[in-house]
Design an enzyme around this catalytic site. Structure first.
Site, PDB file in Angstrom:
ATOM      1  N   ASP A  20       0.870  -1.164   0.000  1.00  0.00           N
ATOM      2  CA  ASP A  20       0.000   0.000   0.000  1.00  0.00           C
ATOM      3  C   ASP A  20       0.917   1.227   0.000  1.00  0.00           C
ATOM      4  OD1 ASP A  20      -2.060   1.769   0.043  1.00  0.00           O
ATOM      5  OD2 ASP A  20      -3.102   0.871   1.746  1.00  0.00           O
TER       6      ASP A  20
HETATM    7  C1  BGC Z   1      -4.902   3.396   0.149  1.00  0.00           C
HETATM    8  C2  BGC Z   1      -4.945   2.462  -1.040  1.00  0.00           C
HETATM    9  C3  BGC Z   1      -4.799   3.260  -2.306  1.00  0.00           C
HETATM   10  C4  BGC Z   1      -3.497   4.035  -2.249  1.00  0.00           C
HETATM   11  C5  BGC Z   1      -3.262   4.898  -3.473  1.00  0.00           C
HETATM   12  C6  BGC Z   1      -3.674   4.292   0.131  1.00  0.00           C
HETATM   13  O1  BGC Z   1      -3.787   5.270   1.093  1.00  0.00           O
HETATM   14  O2  BGC Z   1      -4.907   2.652   1.351  1.00  0.00           O
HETATM   15  O3  BGC Z   1      -6.154   1.761  -1.042  1.00  0.00           O
HETATM   16  O4  BGC Z   1      -4.838   2.411  -3.426  1.00  0.00           O
HETATM   17  O5  BGC Z   1      -3.528   4.909  -1.132  1.00  0.00           O
HETATM   18  O6  BGC Z   1      -4.146   5.969  -3.493  1.00  0.00           O
END
Ligand code: BGC
Length: 852
Positions: free
Chosen positions: A246
């Site tokens: 993530d």
């Molecule tokens: C989220 C993800 C997301 C990523 C990119 C993170 O904060 O947990 O689900 O895909 O950001 O935006």
């Protein structure tokens, strides 16, 4: 080396100029050719949304984009508009596999329009409790429903050669201290509830990528758990794909690589590059381990090329009429009719109607955080009702439902009279005379997240200025508010009105990295133009300390404002209106402010004053239809007074039209609750164990998540899992169980539409062990089929389940699934509560198994 790019255009793809790679892209050959430094560089993003290219070997960069309910493209700031689908729980409420697959098709087309090869979705974490800030993103509290819909969603994406990324692997089921918290979970609950959606989705669709969760699991970060990433995912399940972190959820160099984490996102890298090269040179990481990770990245690039999307493609709008129709169809199919006493719904569109409530005139179309996006359009409920009404539509606000003041940008005009306001970015603060703007944009979204902003010449400390004209339609007191990640000041006609620079207070804005909204009130005159200016400094100009949150780069600026209303007077006006009309509809709910990444809800309540408003309007007009928009359950203390309650979720672009379709009867509602709605917060299984305490959260309810808990504890919910009414009636009969030789059990029944409207019913199959060797939930969902039926018609519905899987629990001592010999009740119904057709099936022998 053979050339990997070909400049000749390919037919059939709109923005196609060159292929991403050519047919001779040979992963093994490339692994031999790549230097150690190049390998290390490949294992982290280049920027926020792209993998790193290796131009020497013509290895291109691929684009990843959020997900899960639409494609935002590569910019939070000034993004290209997109199709916004209903939120995850809304999709869950359709109980419709084909629809999920068609959703995948639309998302794939949107991905191509945004030049993306990989979609960061679906989100398939589990709503353990009602308060999760991102509960709205996931499909369901039930792993089978969640995994099945995810499988069809991914299938749809991948049928059009776009890579799906189910996320977040695993147990990222709350936002509080999401990077630090350790989810303490038994192996059994992990398998039966939290891993199962991933397992089912992988079995159904072999998605090309998986995103790890931010949190720890039983002490160790998921991104560093070889047991999850290697043993289960790749070993036991035999999955072949890429594991990415993530965003900013990589926490080590060697450990993460060794655990099987292929790609660190976003870039530029914090943990790889030179650090990883060093780790390999010093034998902390073996070259073969590094190569395994490189292989996954190269394979992803190869798979991405099938999409026909070239490298660094421009971002375009698709917005086809058929997509608009589809978005409306999904939104309408997701709506759940919770209650409809005396058949007060559907309404008549040739009769006068009173529209009331905080959500009526705003388009509450998606939740907050990375799932949010700039929709092609967003239809408010008021607009939806008005478009179908053939008689007068009257309105009363009744209450506001916002947390922060409504975005002001939507009602501003630029100094040269365009809708919106101007944003200029600078390297110097406003105190520098004649500073030169690096870029000027006109926006109307005054919740500006500069997280991925870049412009040539931008220095690490930089500034922005926003400018617009506000001309109020009514005289009165107006509230203005300013929240920031960074520092900011708001001026009205060059007078400093709000300062959010010193003594900043940490708040929920900008995924928990920003401040609270600082507010002030001023009396304004109707028709007079006021010059609103904001001076903003990036994240680095702020001294605010924020514990346990991700450092999301440049920061952000949010400014809002609206006419001040006195709650009592506003409610009174609404009550008066409701008492003069036979048809009244009240729109209330939450929004992307209340349900968003970075923060869980503190309670299950509707915003202040809303319950009072609903209750008093119901007293004045007991036939009032209450429409709730939220991604997860809210308390409804007035529920017993209301004759009709509609759960409308966050419905995407076509929210308002879809609601109007249902309340006026153009669409017969067929949604079913994918979550239990408890009466009160204390009734929910996670009441004692939700936030991070001492760095951990105990999953104390174990496998008794959602309806499994309410049934076991005999706690009556407000509305049970699987519940949802229709404007017609259905009867099930003639249950037949047909065991097949290969463990398959075919469950057949007749579905009869006994009412006078066409509609659709969801046949839900639950399996209840009669005398299990260990304590197990009363019953669990093991299959579902949606059956559309014309009025008066009868049809046979057949659902196949795998009897071994449908009867299995995770046997911890064995470390395997166990389908124990014995008798099981098969219960076929239209909700988890109510009438069932029942039959008993016998499992002849105990089977232990592992794998997908
Ligand atoms: C989220 C993800 C997301 C990523 C990119 C993170 O904060 O947990 O689900 O895909 O950001 O935006």
């Amino acid at each position: 080396m053979a050339p990997f790019m070909d400049d000749s255009p390919l037919p059939g793809v709109k923005s196609m100029q060159k292929k991403l790679i050519d047919d001779e892209f040979d992963t093994e050959l490339l692994i031999k050719e790549l230097t150690l430094e190049e390998k290390s560089s490949l294992l982290a993003g280049k920027d926020f949304w792209h993998t790193t290219a290796v131009p020497r070997l013509r290895i291109p960069s691929v684009r990843l984009s959020d997900g899960p309910n639409g494609l935002r493209g590569t910019k939070f700031y000034g993004s290209t508009p997109s199709a916004c689908l209903p939120c995850g729980t809304a999709i869950g409420a359709t109980f419709d596999k084909d629809l999920a697959q068609r959703i995948g098709h639309l998302l794939a087309d949107e991905a191509k329009a945004k030049g993306a090869h990989v979609v960061l979705g679906p989100t398939i974490n589990i709503q353990r409790g009602p308060l999760g800030g991102r509960g709205f993103e996931s499909f369901s509290e039930d792993p089978l429903l969640s995994g099945t819909l995810a499988g069809f969603y991914c299938k749809g994406l991948q049928e059009r050669d776009i890579i799906a990324t189910p996320k977040h692997f695993v147990c990222n089921d709350q936002e509080h201290e999401r990077m630090a918290v350790s989810s303490i979970v038994t192996k059994r609950a992990l398998r039966e509830i939290y891993l199962l959606p991933f397992q089912i989705a992988i079995k159904l669709s072999s998605p090309g990528a998986i995103m790890t969760a931010y949190n720890r699991l039983n002490g160790t970060h998921c991104a560093e758990r070889a047991d999850l990433l290697q043993d289960i995912l790749r070993g036991e399940w035999g999955w072949k794909g890429l594991v990415m972190s993530d965003w900013f959820g990589t926490y080590s160099t060697s450990e993460a690589v060794q655990a099987g984490l292929d790609l660190e996102m976003p870039g530029p890298t914090r943990w790889r590059g030179k650090a990883l090269t060093h780790a390999v040179q010093s034998n902390k990481v073996r070259m073969s381990e590094l190569d395994e990770r490189v292989r996954a990245v190269l394979d992803l690039i190869k798979a991405a090329s099938a999409s026909g999307v070239p490298e660094d493609a421009p971002e375009e709008e698709l917005n086809r009429p058929e997509d608009q129709a589809f978005l409306r169809e999904v939104a309408a199919k997701s709506i759940v009719l919770l209650k409809n006493n005396d058949d007060v719904l559907p309404l008549k569109n040739d009769k006068r109607i009173a529209v009331i409530g905080p959500n009526a005139k705003i388009a509450t179309y998606c939740g907050g955080g990375s799932a949010s996006l700039n929709a092609y359009r967003a239809v408010t409920p008021f607009e939806g009702i008005t478009a179908q009404a053939k008689a007068d539509v009257d309105f009363a606000q009744g209450a506001y439902g916002h947390q922060m003041l409504p975005q002001l940008g939507k009602v501003l005009r630029t100094v040269d009279n365009q809708p919106g306001f101007t944003v200029r970015t600078y390297n110097e603060p406003s105190t520098v005379k004649d500073r030169k703007a690096l870029e000027t944009k006109v926006l109307n979204d005054s919740n500006i997240f500069f997280v991925d902003y870049d412009v040539p010449g931008l220095q690490s400390v930089w500034y922005a200025e926003s400018e617009g004209i506000f001309t109020p339609e009514e005289s009165g007191d107006y509230d203005f508010g300013l929240a920031v990640c960074g520092t900011a000041e708001l001026f009205i006609d060059d007078n400093l009105f709000i300062s959010n620079v010193k003594n900043q207070r940490s708040g929920t804005s900008f995924l928990g990295t920003g401040t609270v909204e600082e507010k002030a009130r001023i009396h304004l005159k109707a028709g007079q133009s006021y010059h609103i200016t904001l001076q903003w400094g990036c994240n680095k100009t702020s001294t605010l300390k924020r514990a346990g949150t991700v450092d999301f780069g440049h920061g952000g600026l949010r400014f809002g404002g609206c006419k001040h209303i006195e709650p009592e007077a506003a409610i009174e006006a609404a009550v008066k209106l409701a008492s003069t009309t036979s048809q009244t509809i009240l729109f209330a709910g939450l929004s992307g402010e209340w349900e968003s990444e970075g923060e869980d809800r503190p309670n299950m309540d509707l915003p202040p004053h809303t319950d009072d408003l609903i209750s008093r309007v119901l007293d004045a007009n007991p036939n009032t239809i209450v429409v709730v928009q939220s991604g997860t359950p809210v308390t409804m203390p007035w529920a017993s007074k209301a004759k009709a309650i509609v759960q409308a979720w966050y419905g995407g672009n076509e929210t308002g039209h879809a609601i109007a379709d249902v309340v006026y009867g153009a669409v017969n509602p067929s949604g079913k609750l994918p979550l239990t709605f408890p009466k009160k917060l204390k009734d929910n299984p996670t009441y004692l164990n939700y936030r991070s305490e001492g760095g951990r959260v105990l999953y104390g309810e174990d496998v008794y998540v959602g309806y499994r808990y309410y049934e076991e504890m005999e706690v009556e919910p407000l509305f049970p899992f699987g519940h949802g009414l229709s404007y017609t009636t259905f009867e099930l009969s003639d249950l037949e169980l047909k065991p097949q030789s290969n463990n398959e059990l075919v469950i057949k029944c007749s579905v009869h539409n006994t009412g006078s409207n066409d509609g659709a019913e969801t046949v839900q199959i639950y399996v209840a062990p009669i005398s299990p060797p260990i304590r197990r939930p009363v019953k669990e969902l093991k299959g579902f089929t949606k059956v559309p039926l014309a009025a008066g018609k009868k049809a046979a519905a057949a659902t196949s389940i795998d009897l071994v899987r449908a009867t299995s629990y995770w046997e911890e001592k064995e470390g395997r699934w166990c389908s124990a010999a014995g008798e099981y009740k098969v219960m076929v119904g239209t909700s988890s509560e109510g009438k069932f057709l029942e039959a008993v099936v016998k499992v002849q022998k105990t089977t232990f198994w592992n794998g997908l």
